[in-house]
Design an enzyme around this catalytic site. Structure first.
Site, PDB file in Angstrom:
ATOM      1  N   ARG A  33       0.846  -1.200   0.000  1.00 20.42           N
ATOM      2  CA  ARG A  33       0.000   0.000   0.000  1.00 20.42           C
ATOM      3  C   ARG A  33       0.880   1.248   0.000  1.00 20.42           C
ATOM      4  O   ARG A  33       1.337   1.701   1.054  1.00 20.42           O
ATOM      5  CB  ARG A  33      -0.947  -0.048   1.200  1.00 20.42           C
ATOM      6  CG  ARG A  33      -2.059  -1.073   1.001  1.00 20.42           C
ATOM      7  CD  ARG A  33      -2.865  -1.320   2.246  1.00 20.42           C
ATOM      8  NE  ARG A  33      -2.157  -2.081   3.242  1.00 20.42           N
ATOM      9  CZ  ARG A  33      -2.677  -2.487   4.402  1.00 20.42           C
ATOM     10  NH1 ARG A  33      -3.930  -2.188   4.696  1.00 20.42           N
ATOM     11  NH2 ARG A  33      -1.959  -3.189   5.266  1.00 20.42           N
ATOM     12  N   TYR A 151      -1.915 -22.152   7.915  1.00 22.50           N
ATOM     13  CA  TYR A 151      -1.210 -21.026   8.555  1.00 22.50           C
ATOM     14  C   TYR A 151      -0.160 -21.577   9.522  1.00 22.50           C
ATOM     15  O   TYR A 151       1.001 -21.130   9.511  1.00 22.50           O
ATOM     16  CB  TYR A 151      -2.196 -20.098   9.286  1.00 22.50           C
ATOM     17  CG  TYR A 151      -1.478 -18.948   9.983  1.00 22.50           C
ATOM     18  CD1 TYR A 151      -0.815 -17.970   9.244  1.00 22.50           C
ATOM     19  CD2 TYR A 151      -1.449 -18.857  11.378  1.00 22.50           C
ATOM     20  CE1 TYR A 151      -0.131 -16.927   9.881  1.00 22.50           C
ATOM     21  CE2 TYR A 151      -0.769 -17.818  12.017  1.00 22.50           C
ATOM     22  CZ  TYR A 151      -0.117 -16.861  11.267  1.00 22.50           C
ATOM     23  OH  TYR A 151       0.572 -15.833  11.900  1.00 22.50           O
ATOM     24  N   THR A 186      -3.837  -6.249  15.746  1.00 20.27           N
ATOM     25  CA  THR A 186      -3.370  -5.500  14.561  1.00 20.27           C
ATOM     26  C   THR A 186      -4.469  -5.649  13.501  1.00 20.27           C
ATOM     27  O   THR A 186      -5.609  -5.991  13.835  1.00 20.27           O
ATOM     28  CB  THR A 186      -2.055  -6.122  14.023  1.00 20.27           C
ATOM     29  OG1 THR A 186      -2.347  -7.477  13.634  1.00 20.27           O
ATOM     30  CG2 THR A 186      -0.946  -6.134  15.058  1.00 20.27           C
ATOM     31  N   GLU A 187      -4.103  -5.519  12.233  1.00 20.23           N
ATOM     32  CA  GLU A 187      -5.084  -5.807  11.173  1.00 20.23           C
ATOM     33  C   GLU A 187      -5.132  -7.304  10.849  1.00 20.23           C
ATOM     34  O   GLU A 187      -5.863  -7.733   9.949  1.00 20.23           O
ATOM     35  CB  GLU A 187      -4.731  -4.997   9.913  1.00 20.23           C
ATOM     36  CG  GLU A 187      -4.888  -3.506  10.145  1.00 20.23           C
ATOM     37  CD  GLU A 187      -4.445  -2.662   8.956  1.00 20.23           C
ATOM     38  OE1 GLU A 187      -4.209  -3.207   7.868  1.00 20.23           O
ATOM     39  OE2 GLU A 187      -4.338  -1.435   9.139  1.00 20.23           O
TER      40      GLU A 187
HETATM   41  P1  NDP Z   1      -1.077  -6.688   9.775  1.00 22.87           P
HETATM   42  O1  NDP Z   1      -2.115  -7.229   8.863  1.00 22.87           O
HETATM   43  O2  NDP Z   1      -1.432  -5.562  10.685  1.00 22.87           O
HETATM   44  O3  NDP Z   1       0.227  -6.270   8.942  1.00 22.87           O
HETATM   45  C1  NDP Z   1       0.734  -7.126   7.947  1.00 22.87           C
HETATM   46  C2  NDP Z   1       1.792  -6.390   7.126  1.00 22.87           C
HETATM   47  O4  NDP Z   1       2.314  -7.313   6.149  1.00 22.87           O
HETATM   48  C3  NDP Z   1       1.234  -5.215   6.372  1.00 22.87           C
HETATM   49  O5  NDP Z   1       2.150  -4.139   6.426  1.00 22.87           O
HETATM   50  C4  NDP Z   1       1.104  -5.714   4.939  1.00 22.87           C
HETATM   51  O6  NDP Z   1       1.350  -4.646   4.029  1.00 22.87           O
HETATM   52  C5  NDP Z   1       2.272  -6.701   4.866  1.00 22.87           C
HETATM   53  N1  NDP Z   1       2.053  -7.704   3.824  1.00 22.87           N
HETATM   54  C6  NDP Z   1       1.128  -8.694   3.791  1.00 22.87           C
HETATM   55  N2  NDP Z   1       1.195  -9.368   2.629  1.00 22.87           N
HETATM   56  C7  NDP Z   1       2.191  -8.789   1.899  1.00 22.87           C
HETATM   57  C8  NDP Z   1       2.734  -9.011   0.617  1.00 22.87           C
HETATM   58  N3  NDP Z   1       2.281  -9.987  -0.177  1.00 22.87           N
HETATM   59  N4  NDP Z   1       3.750  -8.226   0.188  1.00 22.87           N
HETATM   60  C9  NDP Z   1       4.224  -7.239   0.974  1.00 22.87           C
HETATM   61  N5  NDP Z   1       3.762  -6.964   2.204  1.00 22.87           N
HETATM   62  C10 NDP Z   1       2.745  -7.728   2.659  1.00 22.87           C
HETATM   63  O7  NDP Z   1      -0.587  -7.956  10.629  1.00 22.87           O
HETATM   64  P2  NDP Z   1       0.500  -8.129  11.799  1.00 22.87           P
HETATM   65  O8  NDP Z   1       1.265  -6.895  12.024  1.00 22.87           O
HETATM   66  O9  NDP Z   1      -0.185  -8.765  12.932  1.00 22.87           O
HETATM   67  O10 NDP Z   1       1.408  -9.252  11.108  1.00 22.87           O
HETATM   68  C11 NDP Z   1       2.804  -9.147  10.958  1.00 22.87           C
HETATM   69  C12 NDP Z   1       3.419 -10.521  11.140  1.00 22.87           C
HETATM   70  O11 NDP Z   1       3.169 -10.985  12.466  1.00 22.87           O
HETATM   71  C13 NDP Z   1       2.851 -11.599  10.208  1.00 22.87           C
HETATM   72  O12 NDP Z   1       3.932 -12.385   9.743  1.00 22.87           O
HETATM   73  C14 NDP Z   1       1.948 -12.433  11.126  1.00 22.87           C
HETATM   74  O13 NDP Z   1       1.819 -13.743  10.701  1.00 22.87           O
HETATM   75  C15 NDP Z   1       2.729 -12.328  12.422  1.00 22.87           C
HETATM   76  N6  NDP Z   1       1.985 -12.612  13.650  1.00 22.87           N
HETATM   77  C16 NDP Z   1       0.888 -11.874  13.984  1.00 22.87           C
HETATM   78  C17 NDP Z   1       0.213 -12.149  15.171  1.00 22.87           C
HETATM   79  C18 NDP Z   1      -1.028 -11.417  15.575  1.00 22.87           C
HETATM   80  O14 NDP Z   1      -1.752 -11.931  16.451  1.00 22.87           O
HETATM   81  N7  NDP Z   1      -1.318 -10.267  15.015  1.00 22.87           N
HETATM   82  C19 NDP Z   1       0.696 -13.195  16.085  1.00 22.87           C
HETATM   83  C20 NDP Z   1       1.836 -13.912  15.606  1.00 22.87           C
HETATM   84  C21 NDP Z   1       2.475 -13.599  14.456  1.00 22.87           C
HETATM   85  P3  NDP Z   1       0.498  -4.372   2.680  1.00 22.87           P
HETATM   86  O15 NDP Z   1      -0.866  -4.935   2.887  1.00 22.87           O
HETATM   87  O16 NDP Z   1       0.550  -2.877   2.548  1.00 22.87           O
HETATM   88  O17 NDP Z   1       1.281  -5.057   1.620  1.00 22.87           O
HETATM   89  C1  8X3 Z   2      -1.078 -15.335  14.971  1.00 26.68           C
HETATM   90  C2  8X3 Z   2      -1.444 -15.967  16.273  1.00 26.68           C
HETATM   91  O1  8X3 Z   2      -2.854 -17.766  17.398  1.00 26.68           O
HETATM   92  O2  8X3 Z   2      -3.881 -16.510  15.554  1.00 26.68           O
HETATM   93  O3  8X3 Z   2       0.046 -15.914  14.411  1.00 26.68           O
HETATM   94  O4  8X3 Z   2      -2.196 -18.178  15.118  1.00 26.68           O
HETATM   95  S1  8X3 Z   2      -2.651 -17.155  16.050  1.00 26.68           S
END
Ligand code: NDP
Ligand code: 8X3
Length: 250
Positions: A33, A151, A186-187
């Site tokens: 984005r 996942y 988060t999102e």
């Molecule tokens: P968000 O959805 O808030 O942020 C995800 C980010 O990843 C965005 O900036 C998005 O940017 C980017 N992204 C996704 N797909 C792509 C792509 N194809 N190319 C480039 N950028 C991409 O989620 P989180 O901050 O929660 O997630 C971040 C990481 O943390 C992930 O790996 C997630 O699996 C991991 N995680 C999250 C947890 C949670 O509970 N939230 C727990 C454990 C792990 P854009 O859309 O602009 O491309």
């Molecule tokens: C994100 C945490 O528990 O939704 O990785 O898999 S959970």
């Protein structure tokens, strides 16, 4: 000092960009984005008086990854930290009812995207003679829960790759760390439930989840240990969450 953060347009990546900026790092931030990237860049430059380079690409596309990394000016190549953070969950379905497009998105982003990034940045770090790769895994890379199948598999792959990278990069003075969070608001859940904000809110209803800033502080902490110290991995949970499926809710 330079930190390269993938997925900095939201959530954990965005919060980590701010913590590193606060600590004087110049930043390379990425995401699909572009408008958000530009807004975040303008904000970070004005607030923290740092330099920011925005790279707008999809981590799933090897050509886009290569072009973006080849476009980095040479004075930006002294990359101290790469945060492999871009990732997502798509859907929550049994294996027999799974949506194969969702499977492709998760595998292509969480595994192949992380690999493409690492394949292109590790040689730069090797040439520099230093670097630290921090991989965002998940509690889903340590356990498996109902309907989490693909996942969880992608995050188990991140766990394995984190260990493999550490071995391969050991002779090159490159640290490798994984951070495995539990629930972070988060999102993430909005994306998992395909934009259904009500359903996403229910994930965190009645409990206090982690904030993206909690993970950001942790990333900064692992990156700021002395040269002789590497943190191999950290599992970080909300206090009210014991494992992927056991929580206390009010
Ligand atoms: P968000 O959805 O808030 O942020 C995800 C980010 O990843 C965005 O900036 C998005 O940017 C980017 N992204 C996704 N797909 C792509 C792509 N194809 N190319 C480039 N950028 C991409 O989620 P989180 O901050 O929660 O997630 C971040 C990481 O943390 C992930 O790996 C997630 O699996 C991991 N995680 C999250 C947890 C949670 O509970 N939230 C727990 C454990 C792990 P854009 O859309 O602009 O491309
Ligand atoms: C994100 C945490 O528990 O939704 O990785 O898999 S959970």
């Amino acid at each position: 000092m330079i930190a390269f953060i993938t997925g900095a347009t939201a959530g954990i990546g965005k919060a980590t960009a701010e913590v590193f900026a606060k600590n004087g790092y110049n930043l390379i931030i990425t995401g699909r984005r572009k408008e958000r990237l530009d807004e975040i860049s303008a904000y970070l430059k004005a607030t923290h008086k740092i330099e920011v380079l925005c790279l707008n690409f999809d981590v799933r596309n090897i050509k886009e990854v290569e072009n973006a990394i080849n476009s980095i000016p040479s004075d930006w190549k002294k990359i101290n930290v790469l945060l492999n953070n871009a990732g997502l969950a798509a859907g929550l379905n049994s294996i027999q009812e799974g949506n194969t497009d969702d499977w492709e998105r998760m595998i292509d982003t969480n595994i192949k995207g992380l690999l493409y990034m690492t394949r292109n940045i590790a040689p730069i770090m090797i040439k520099n003679g230093f670097g630290h790769i921090v991989n965002i895994g998940s509690i889903a890379g340590k356990e498996v829960y109902a309907n989490g199948n693909v996942y969880c598999a992608t995050k188990h792959a991140v766990d394995a790759l984190n260990k493999g990278m550490r071995i391969d990069l050991l002779p090159h003075n490159i640290k490798v760390t994984a951070i495995h969070p539990g629930m972070v608001e988060t999102e993430f859940s909005i994306v998992r439930y395909n934009g259904d904000e009500e359903r996403a809110k229910n994930v965190y209803k009645g409990l206090e989840p982690l904030l993206p800033e909690d993970i950001a502080e942790t990333v900064y902490w692992v990156a700021s240990r002395p040269p002789h110290v590497n943190i191999n991995e950290i599992i970080i949970m909300p206090t009210v969450q014991a494992n992927a499926t056991t929580t206390i809710r009010k």
